[in-house]
Design an enzyme around this catalytic site. Structure first.
Site, PDB file in Angstrom:
ATOM      1  N   SER A   1       0.868  -1.181   0.000  1.00  0.00           N
ATOM      2  CA  SER A   1       0.000   0.000   0.000  1.00  0.00           C
ATOM      3  C   SER A   1       0.898   1.223   0.000  1.00  0.00           C
ATOM      4  O   SER A   1       2.079   1.132   0.395  1.00  0.00           O
ATOM      5  CB  SER A   1      -0.849  -0.011   1.279  1.00  0.00           C
ATOM      6  OG  SER A   1      -1.520   1.214   1.455  1.00  0.00           O
TER       7      SER A   1
ATOM      8  N   TYR B   1      -2.339  -1.359  10.323  1.00  0.00           N
ATOM      9  CA  TYR B   1      -2.263  -1.461   8.853  1.00  0.00           C
ATOM     10  C   TYR B   1      -0.916  -0.938   8.355  1.00  0.00           C
ATOM     11  O   TYR B   1      -0.260  -1.579   7.528  1.00  0.00           O
ATOM     12  CB  TYR B   1      -3.420  -0.660   8.262  1.00  0.00           C
ATOM     13  CG  TYR B   1      -3.638  -0.830   6.773  1.00  0.00           C
ATOM     14  CD1 TYR B   1      -4.405  -1.877   6.270  1.00  0.00           C
ATOM     15  CD2 TYR B   1      -3.104   0.079   5.865  1.00  0.00           C
ATOM     16  CE1 TYR B   1      -4.636  -2.009   4.911  1.00  0.00           C
ATOM     17  CE2 TYR B   1      -3.319  -0.046   4.506  1.00  0.00           C
ATOM     18  CZ  TYR B   1      -4.086  -1.098   4.036  1.00  0.00           C
ATOM     19  OH  TYR B   1      -4.312  -1.232   2.677  1.00  0.00           O
TER      20      TYR B   1
END
Ligand code: NAD
Length: 260
Positions: free
Chosen positions: A142, A155
């Protein structure tokens, strides 16, 4: 372009994983698809990809938070098709809260799926790739593997870990015909992001459209979502001979997010 190659795409019942699965199948790869959902919808997806692209597709119900399930998913690919040539570690979840408010079980779940699941996937697939002298490991990281945002501690930790772990595997496999890279998307309009848009709309009193624009414009200079198909095309390129010397990288596909 990928005829004769056999691929696993985790978390491919939705969003980015589904997009990657469709592109790899369109280019000729047989597939193990994986992820949660209604049995009937998954069977429809499986049969539709087979019919549309003339490849073989099997479904694994592996829970990517469970190492034994991951090993069984890799075994299914080998028993169905004879090898695992491409592993796309895509399954992932999100939970947003400040560090002080982050529930322990959410921390453990995000790390188990987004980080440990990637490790156990690579650990299970690598012996098969080494035996064949060929492999393409593509981890879906990401922009949050490269930079941070508030309220995403688990995350961001997991995605930075994926980028680092990918470099380790690239070094351990250098010169063997195996490559390992991490694709780092910016915002992609999937159910994972829709939840964040809806939460923002509710908390800040915007319409869903306004919240979507604000979420996008806060981070992504292009002002446009990345599409699952664009990520699929990048993944497919990484599987070609032209990409044989691309390994250990973190490749942003983020409309300029991490250029700032
Ligand atoms: P999504 O929610 O649309 O899809 C997630 C998929 O993972 C689904 O198929 C789901 O069933 C599966 N999954 C979830 N937990 C699982 C588990 N324990 N075992 C097996 N499968 C499981 O999400 P998405 O946006 O398509 O995200 C896919 C990946 O892309 C994730 O790793 C996410 O972190 C990453 N990513 C997404 C964005 C974005 O903007 N959407 C941006 C960067 C990175």
């Amino acid at each position: 372009m990928l005829n004769g190659l056999n691929a696993i795409v985790t978390g491919s019942t939705s969003g980015i994983g589904l997009g990657i699965a469709q592109v790899l199948a369109a280019k000729g790869a047989n597939l193990v698809i994986n992820g949660f959902g209604e049995d009937e919808a998954i069977e429809q997806e499986r049969a539709a990809i087979e019919a549309e692209h003339g490849v073989k597709v099997v479904y694994s119900s592996a829970d990517i938070s469970k190492p034994d399930d991951i090993a069984a998913m890799v075994d299914l690919c080998v028993s169905s098709f004879g090898s695992v040539d491409i592993l796309v570690n895509n399954a992932g979840i999100q939970h947003t809260a400040s560090v002080e408010d982050f529930p322990a079980e959410k921390w453990h779940a995000v790390i188990a799926i987004n980080l440990s699941g990637v490790f156990f996937g690579m650990q299970a697939a690598l012996p098969h790739m080494r035996a064949k002298g060929f492999g393409r490991i593509i981890n879906i990281g990401s922009a949050h593997g490269l930079v941070a945002s508030a309220n995403k501690s688990a995350y961001v930790a997991a995605k930075h870990g994926v980028v680092g772990m990918g470099k380790v595997v690239a070094l351990e496999t250098a010169g063997t015909g195996i490559t390992c890279n991490t694709i780092c998307p910016g915002w992609v309009h999937t159910p994972l992001v829709q939840k964040q848009i809806e939460a923002m709309a509710q908390e800040q009193g915007f319409s869903v459209e306004e919240a979507s624009d604000k979420l996008l414009c806060a981070k992504q200079p292009s002002g446009q979502f990345v599409t699952p198909e664009q990520i699929g095309e990048l993944a497919a390129f990484l599987c070609t001979p032209a990409a044989a010397q691309i390994t250990g990288t973190a490749l942003p596909i983020d409309g300029g997010w991490t250029a700032q």
